[in-house]
Write a protein that holds these residues in place. Sequence first.
Motif, PDB file in Angstrom:
ATOM      1  N   CYS A 160      -1.884 -10.051   1.716  1.00  0.00           N
ATOM      2  CA  CYS A 160      -1.204  -8.997   0.945  1.00  0.00           C
ATOM      3  C   CYS A 160      -0.632  -9.582  -0.342  1.00  0.00           C
ATOM      4  CB  CYS A 160      -0.108  -8.327   1.777  1.00  0.00           C
ATOM      5  SG  CYS A 160      -0.760  -7.275   3.093  1.00  0.00           S
ATOM      6  N   GLY A 161      -0.132 -10.803  -0.273  1.00  0.00           N
ATOM      7  CA  GLY A 161       0.354 -11.477  -1.470  1.00  0.00           C
ATOM      8  C   GLY A 161      -0.768 -11.723  -2.463  1.00  0.00           C
ATOM      9  N   PHE A 162      -1.931 -12.086  -1.961  1.00  0.00           N
ATOM     10  CA  PHE A 162      -3.086 -12.272  -2.833  1.00  0.00           C
ATOM     11  C   PHE A 162      -3.411 -10.972  -3.570  1.00  0.00           C
ATOM     12  CE2 PHE A 162      -7.640 -11.466  -3.313  1.00  0.00           C
ATOM     13  CZ  PHE A 162      -7.954 -12.417  -4.275  1.00  0.00           C
ATOM     14  N   PHE A 163      -3.472  -9.875  -2.829  1.00  0.00           N
ATOM     15  CA  PHE A 163      -3.807  -8.599  -3.461  1.00  0.00           C
ATOM     16  C   PHE A 163      -2.716  -8.135  -4.416  1.00  0.00           C
ATOM     17  CE2 PHE A 163      -6.964  -8.085   0.037  1.00  0.00           C
ATOM     18  CZ  PHE A 163      -8.073  -8.058  -0.791  1.00  0.00           C
ATOM     19  N   SER A 164      -1.476  -8.516  -4.164  1.00  0.00           N
ATOM     20  CA  SER A 164      -0.422  -8.135  -5.111  1.00  0.00           C
ATOM     21  C   SER A 164      -0.684  -8.763  -6.477  1.00  0.00           C
ATOM     22  CB  SER A 164       0.965  -8.529  -4.595  1.00  0.00           C
ATOM     23  OG  SER A 164       1.187  -9.914  -4.731  1.00  0.00           O
TER      24      SER A 164
ATOM     25  N   VAL B  37       3.379  -6.150  -2.103  1.00  0.00           N
ATOM     26  CA  VAL B  37       4.561  -6.992  -1.858  1.00  0.00           C
ATOM     27  C   VAL B  37       5.334  -6.468  -0.641  1.00  0.00           C
ATOM     28  CG1 VAL B  37       6.793  -7.727  -2.795  1.00  0.00           C
ATOM     29  CG2 VAL B  37       4.744  -7.814  -4.224  1.00  0.00           C
ATOM     30  N   LEU B  38       5.507  -5.156  -0.567  1.00  0.00           N
ATOM     31  CA  LEU B  38       6.204  -4.570   0.591  1.00  0.00           C
ATOM     32  C   LEU B  38       5.466  -4.873   1.892  1.00  0.00           C
ATOM     33  CD1 LEU B  38       7.388  -1.110  -0.778  1.00  0.00           C
ATOM     34  CD2 LEU B  38       8.821  -3.048  -0.097  1.00  0.00           C
ATOM     35  N   LEU B  39       4.144  -4.768   1.870  1.00  0.00           N
ATOM     36  CA  LEU B  39       3.372  -5.054   3.075  1.00  0.00           C
ATOM     37  C   LEU B  39       3.394  -6.539   3.423  1.00  0.00           C
ATOM     38  CD1 LEU B  39       0.369  -2.620   2.629  1.00  0.00           C
ATOM     39  CD2 LEU B  39       2.250  -2.463   4.279  1.00  0.00           C
TER      40      LEU B  39
ATOM     41  N   ILE C 285      -5.548  -3.742   3.224  1.00  0.00           N
ATOM     42  CA  ILE C 285      -6.454  -4.859   2.951  1.00  0.00           C
ATOM     43  C   ILE C 285      -7.883  -4.344   2.755  1.00  0.00           C
ATOM     44  CG2 ILE C 285      -7.519  -6.921   3.967  1.00  0.00           C
ATOM     45  CD1 ILE C 285      -4.671  -7.402   5.266  1.00  0.00           C
ATOM     46  N   ILE C 286      -8.301  -3.432   3.602  1.00  0.00           N
ATOM     47  CA  ILE C 286      -9.643  -2.852   3.462  1.00  0.00           C
ATOM     48  C   ILE C 286      -9.753  -2.113   2.127  1.00  0.00           C
ATOM     49  CG2 ILE C 286     -11.245  -1.118   4.373  1.00  0.00           C
ATOM     50  CD1 ILE C 286     -10.151  -1.939   7.202  1.00  0.00           C
ATOM     51  N   PHE C 287      -8.782  -1.251   1.837  1.00  0.00           N
ATOM     52  CA  PHE C 287      -8.770  -0.505   0.578  1.00  0.00           C
ATOM     53  C   PHE C 287      -8.793  -1.456  -0.611  1.00  0.00           C
ATOM     54  CE2 PHE C 287      -6.075   0.915  -2.954  1.00  0.00           C
ATOM     55  CZ  PHE C 287      -6.814   2.002  -3.406  1.00  0.00           C
TER      56      PHE C 287
ATOM     57  N   LEU D 154       0.475  -0.187  -6.767  1.00  0.00           N
ATOM     58  CA  LEU D 154      -0.337  -0.959  -5.820  1.00  0.00           C
ATOM     59  C   LEU D 154       0.207  -2.368  -5.632  1.00  0.00           C
ATOM     60  CD1 LEU D 154      -3.943   0.189  -6.755  1.00  0.00           C
ATOM     61  CD2 LEU D 154      -2.605   0.816  -4.739  1.00  0.00           C
ATOM     62  N   GLN D 155       0.720  -2.941  -6.690  1.00  0.00           N
ATOM     63  CA  GLN D 155       1.302  -4.274  -6.598  1.00  0.00           C
ATOM     64  C   GLN D 155       2.574  -4.241  -5.753  1.00  0.00           C
ATOM     65  OE1 GLN D 155       4.295  -5.542  -8.253  1.00  0.00           O
ATOM     66  NE2 GLN D 155       3.929  -7.652  -7.664  1.00  0.00           N
ATOM     67  N   ARG D 156       3.399  -3.228  -5.952  1.00  0.00           N
ATOM     68  CA  ARG D 156       4.645  -3.114  -5.176  1.00  0.00           C
ATOM     69  C   ARG D 156       4.346  -2.856  -3.698  1.00  0.00           C
ATOM     70  NH1 ARG D 156       6.129  -0.694  -9.994  1.00  0.00           N
ATOM     71  NH2 ARG D 156       5.765   1.420  -9.234  1.00  0.00           N
TER      72      ARG D 156
END
Length: 170
Positions: free
Chosen positions: A86-90, A103-105, A157-159, A98-100
């Motif tokens: 999740c940090g990577f995707f942020s 981070v929340l996830l 993660i899938i999205f 989407l970034q927030r």
Amino acid sequence: MGNWKIILFFLAGTLFFFWLLRWQGQTLVNTVSPAGIISLELAFDSGKASSIVNTWKESRHLSFLLNMLLDFLLIPFYGLFFYSICGFFSGQYGTGALQRVAVLLAFGSLVAVVMDVGENLLMLTSFYIGVLSPLVWLTGIAAVIKFALIAVSIVYIIFSSVHVLLRRVW
């Protein structure tokens, strides 16, 4: 957080311990607990939990204990995997909603870890000290929160994977 070697290490550990738990946990499956340990996690009723615990105490004492030990070994792997991915995707989204969410996830995965540890301690208490309605209820609440946070993270993660791949292709 984007180091793929670390993310793949946590993913491999998660998959290994998840598979090991599923395989070993089959010994806890019976008519009273058709879903194995998950039956106790989500019992929500002290009568049902007592039946499960009593059945396992008769012949599955060591299986239950080994399952708890393996789950405690799984927890850091899945927690750090979800936190890292999740940090990577942020980082892929710059700033914005989407970034927030990422981070929340990421922090939600740490909450899931705390819920899982608490849930395991409550189940151990029920097994070794006694089944009490508040313990069973708290165990179920912790399990629901844990499963919900993990499920939302998996969907995200899938999205995000599809989104990032499509963005690179186009």
